[in-house]
Scaffold this active site. Structure first.
Site, PDB file in Angstrom:
ATOM      1  N   LYS A  47     -19.984 -45.675  -2.509  1.00 20.40           N
ATOM      2  CA  LYS A  47     -18.663 -45.867  -1.909  1.00 20.40           C
ATOM      3  C   LYS A  47     -18.183 -47.256  -2.326  1.00 20.40           C
ATOM      4  O   LYS A  47     -18.984 -48.187  -2.447  1.00 20.40           O
ATOM      5  CB  LYS A  47     -18.803 -45.783  -0.386  1.00 20.40           C
ATOM      6  CG  LYS A  47     -17.555 -46.130   0.406  1.00 20.40           C
ATOM      7  CD  LYS A  47     -16.583 -45.001   0.426  1.00 20.40           C
ATOM      8  CE  LYS A  47     -15.228 -45.417   1.008  1.00 20.40           C
ATOM      9  NZ  LYS A  47     -14.151 -44.482   0.650  1.00 20.40           N
ATOM     10  N   ASN A  71      -6.933 -37.274   1.215  1.00 18.34           N
ATOM     11  CA  ASN A  71      -7.638 -38.216   2.086  1.00 18.34           C
ATOM     12  C   ASN A  71      -6.951 -39.560   2.114  1.00 18.34           C
ATOM     13  O   ASN A  71      -6.290 -39.972   1.144  1.00 18.34           O
ATOM     14  CB  ASN A  71      -9.110 -38.365   1.658  1.00 18.34           C
ATOM     15  CG  ASN A  71      -9.331 -39.509   0.691  1.00 18.34           C
ATOM     16  OD1 ASN A  71      -9.465 -40.662   1.084  1.00 18.34           O
ATOM     17  ND2 ASN A  71      -9.319 -39.211  -0.612  1.00 18.34           N
ATOM     18  N   GLY A  74      -9.075 -45.107   3.597  1.00 23.65           N
ATOM     19  CA  GLY A  74      -8.701 -46.522   3.701  1.00 23.65           C
ATOM     20  C   GLY A  74      -9.846 -47.460   3.356  1.00 23.65           C
ATOM     21  O   GLY A  74      -9.932 -48.572   3.863  1.00 23.65           O
ATOM     22  N   CYS A 134      -7.037 -47.369  -5.737  1.00 24.70           N
ATOM     23  CA  CYS A 134      -6.955 -46.567  -4.509  1.00 24.70           C
ATOM     24  C   CYS A 134      -5.491 -46.463  -4.063  1.00 24.70           C
ATOM     25  O   CYS A 134      -4.826 -47.474  -3.852  1.00 24.70           O
ATOM     26  CB  CYS A 134      -7.776 -47.197  -3.390  1.00 24.70           C
ATOM     27  SG  CYS A 134      -7.698 -46.195  -1.895  1.00 24.70           S
ATOM     28  N   THR A 198      -7.536 -40.648  -7.101  1.00 23.67           N
ATOM     29  CA  THR A 198      -6.731 -39.582  -6.491  1.00 23.67           C
ATOM     30  C   THR A 198      -5.233 -39.733  -6.808  1.00 23.67           C
ATOM     31  O   THR A 198      -4.759 -40.813  -7.156  1.00 23.67           O
ATOM     32  CB  THR A 198      -6.933 -39.574  -4.963  1.00 23.67           C
ATOM     33  OG1 THR A 198      -6.674 -40.883  -4.470  1.00 23.67           O
ATOM     34  CG2 THR A 198      -8.345 -39.152  -4.609  1.00 23.67           C
ATOM     35  N   GLY A 222      -9.771 -32.705  -5.953  1.00 22.68           N
ATOM     36  CA  GLY A 222     -10.149 -31.291  -6.011  1.00 22.68           C
ATOM     37  C   GLY A 222      -9.330 -30.510  -7.033  1.00 22.68           C
ATOM     38  O   GLY A 222      -8.561 -31.097  -7.805  1.00 22.68           O
ATOM     39  N   GLY A 249     -11.047 -32.956  -9.972  1.00 24.42           N
ATOM     40  CA  GLY A 249     -10.926 -31.502  -9.858  1.00 24.42           C
ATOM     41  C   GLY A 249     -11.996 -30.686 -10.551  1.00 24.42           C
ATOM     42  O   GLY A 249     -11.859 -29.467 -10.652  1.00 24.42           O
ATOM     43  N   GLY A 270     -16.631 -35.175  -7.474  1.00 22.26           N
ATOM     44  CA  GLY A 270     -16.518 -35.701  -6.120  1.00 22.26           C
ATOM     45  C   GLY A 270     -16.331 -34.601  -5.111  1.00 22.26           C
ATOM     46  O   GLY A 270     -17.279 -34.160  -4.446  1.00 22.26           O
TER      47      GLY A 270
HETATM   48  C1  LIG Z   1     -12.989 -38.596   0.745  1.00 26.96           C
HETATM   49  C2  LIG Z   1     -12.812 -39.351  -0.531  1.00 26.96           C
HETATM   50  C3  LIG Z   1     -13.144 -40.696  -0.594  1.00 26.96           C
HETATM   51  C4  LIG Z   1     -13.000 -41.408  -1.794  1.00 26.96           C
HETATM   52  N1  LIG Z   1     -13.353 -42.734  -1.842  1.00 26.96           N
HETATM   53  C5  LIG Z   1     -13.269 -43.410  -3.017  1.00 26.96           C
HETATM   54  C6  LIG Z   1     -13.725 -44.755  -3.116  1.00 26.96           C
HETATM   55  O1  LIG Z   1     -14.251 -45.341  -2.176  1.00 26.96           O
HETATM   56  N2  LIG Z   1     -13.577 -45.379  -4.319  1.00 26.96           N
HETATM   57  C7  LIG Z   1     -13.041 -44.767  -5.429  1.00 26.96           C
HETATM   58  O2  LIG Z   1     -12.960 -45.380  -6.503  1.00 26.96           O
HETATM   59  N3  LIG Z   1     -12.632 -43.474  -5.361  1.00 26.96           N
HETATM   60  C8  LIG Z   1     -12.736 -42.792  -4.196  1.00 26.96           C
HETATM   61  N4  LIG Z   1     -12.347 -41.480  -4.136  1.00 26.96           N
HETATM   62  C9  LIG Z   1     -11.820 -40.831  -5.357  1.00 26.96           C
HETATM   63  C10 LIG Z   1     -12.934 -40.058  -6.093  1.00 26.96           C
HETATM   64  O3  LIG Z   1     -13.952 -40.923  -6.535  1.00 26.96           O
HETATM   65  C11 LIG Z   1     -12.345 -39.303  -7.314  1.00 26.96           C
HETATM   66  O4  LIG Z   1     -11.783 -40.216  -8.215  1.00 26.96           O
HETATM   67  C12 LIG Z   1     -11.284 -38.289  -6.911  1.00 26.96           C
HETATM   68  O5  LIG Z   1     -11.620 -37.669  -5.687  1.00 26.96           O
HETATM   69  C13 LIG Z   1     -11.079 -37.222  -7.985  1.00 26.96           C
HETATM   70  O6  LIG Z   1     -12.264 -36.493  -8.222  1.00 26.96           O
HETATM   71  P1  LIG Z   1     -12.611 -35.081  -7.488  1.00 26.96           P
HETATM   72  O7  LIG Z   1     -11.392 -34.213  -7.623  1.00 26.96           O
HETATM   73  O8  LIG Z   1     -13.817 -34.577  -8.209  1.00 26.96           O
HETATM   74  O9  LIG Z   1     -12.886 -35.400  -6.055  1.00 26.96           O
HETATM   75  C14 LIG Z   1     -12.485 -40.748  -2.952  1.00 26.96           C
HETATM   76  C15 LIG Z   1     -12.159 -39.387  -2.884  1.00 26.96           C
HETATM   77  C16 LIG Z   1     -12.326 -38.678  -1.699  1.00 26.96           C
HETATM   78  C17 LIG Z   1     -11.974 -37.201  -1.679  1.00 26.96           C
END
Ligand SMILES: Cc1cc2nc3c(=O)[nH]c(=O)nc-3n(C[C@H](O)[C@H](O)[C@H](O)COP(=O)(O)O)c2cc1C
Length: 316
Positions: A47, A71, A74, A134, A198, A222, A249, A270
């Site tokens: 994280k 999400n 924060g 972020c 995201t 996602g 995704g 993720g």
């Molecule tokens: C619940 C949640 C918390 C996340 N926290 C972080 C974070 O602390 N630092 C970061 O760089 N990205 C964070 N992300 C982004 C993910 O690392 C990733 O870039 C993003 O979700 C896209 O990938 P995915 O579609 O496989 O989830 C977070 C995503 C989610 C869903």
């Protein structure tokens, strides 16, 4: 046919397969990182951690809206002091498994990034990933550092000056021209790029007429964002020489292959942990291997970036 080779070299570090646990997903403690490593991840990311402990946003912070997640956690985290302890513990657990550790960091100011990078480096993770992207947290001047090439480069340079470790810069899709930002961080010394974080979004409860997340806006992840992520990886690949971790995704082996075809060296996963559980890592790796057998590929390099090669026009 012999089993295809899934191992990749990322900045001189060997990953037994290209699948990397994305930042912020199950990466809050050493035990969880170990669990994901044992479930078959090629590398794991923590994280994101900042200079001080941070509570994050009030609930609700995460919602499955039907085509992905939104999400606004924060960046809740225990702060760098506690994170160094977690990293040391994680390192001890992951070393015997030969699974590299990526420490994700953030700050609200350039000097904060430098300080956190310096302190985190003492725990000797294999990489530092800088989260400048972020969408739920305002940084200097009220917008993320990833929003323009100069601020993205300034953070990259500051972190590079403070660590001997390879530095991954995580970019945002919430920009007009991601290739220019990728080029700027490469010039500033980035060793790799992770794309994407995201996608900024909002979901409104139509019955009560209010956004569902307490923070109102959030970040989409996602399945719904995969085409955006693939396009970003494709554009970055044309702009830089450094390796790209493609994420956004990916929920199965064919999605991971799509990232590699667009130019990714490794693939972050993720939200899939929400959809398929941690067993997804081993399963997705096997799905990539099945694709490779089907298409006669021996290594990931055999098909990396080939979406950029245009097919010759068919003969009449
Ligand atoms: C619940 C949640 C918390 C996340 N926290 C972080 C974070 O602390 N630092 C970061 O760089 N990205 C964070 N992300 C982004 C993910 O690392 C990733 O870039 C993003 O979700 C896209 O990938 P995915 O579609 O496989 O989830 C977070 C995503 C989610 C869903």
């Amino acid at each position: 046919m012999t089993q295809p080779e899934l191992a990749v070299d990322l900045c001189g570090v060997r990953l037994s397969n290209p699948l990397i646990l994305a930042a912020g997903i199950l990466g809050t403690g050493a035990d969880l990182l170990e669990r994901v490593a044992k479930a078959g991840a090629g590398a794991v990311t923590t994280k994101s951690c900042g200079p001080e402990p941070r509570a994050g946003h009030p609930n609700p912070t995460v919602l499955d809206w039907g085509h992905g997640l939104i999400n606004a956690i924060g960046l809740a985290n225990p702060g760098v002091e506690e994170m160094v302890t977690i990293l040391k513990d994680a390192k001890d657990r992951l070393e015997p498994l030969a699974v590299p550790l990526i420490a994700s960091i953030f700050a609200e100011r350039v000097e904060g990034f430098a300080e956190v990078a310096h302190r985190v480096s003492k725990a000797e993770p294999d990489f530092i990933e800088i989260n400048i992207s972020c969408p739920n947290v305002a940084a200097e001047f009220g917008r993320p550092f990833s929003a323009d090439p100069d601020s993205a480069a300034a953070v990259t340079m500051a972190v590079k000056g403070m660590t001997h470790l390879p530095v991954i810069v995580k970019l945002s899709p919430n920009v007009t021209d991601i290739a220019t930002i990728a080029r700027a961080v490469e010039t500033a010394g980035a060793d790799a790029i992770a794309a994407i974080n995201t996608v900024a979004g909002m979901v409104i409860d139509v019955d009560c007429g209010q956004p569902i997340l307490a923070n109102r806006v959030g970040g989409l992840s996602g399945p719904a964002i995969r085409p955006i992520a693939v396009r970003c990886v494709y554009e970055i690949y044309q702009a830089v020489e450094i390796p790209i971790i493609g994420l956004g995704g990916v929920v199965d082996g064919r999605d991971a292959v799509e990232m590699i075809l667009a130019g990714a060296t490794a693939v972050g996963v993720g939200s899939v942990a929400y959809y398929r559980g941690v067993d997804a890592f081993r399963e997705i790796a096997q799905e990539i291997a099945s694709f490779m057998i089907e298409h006669g590929h021996k290594t990931l390099a055999d098909f990396k970036g080939i979406a950029h090669e245009e097919w010759p026009a068919p003969a009449n």
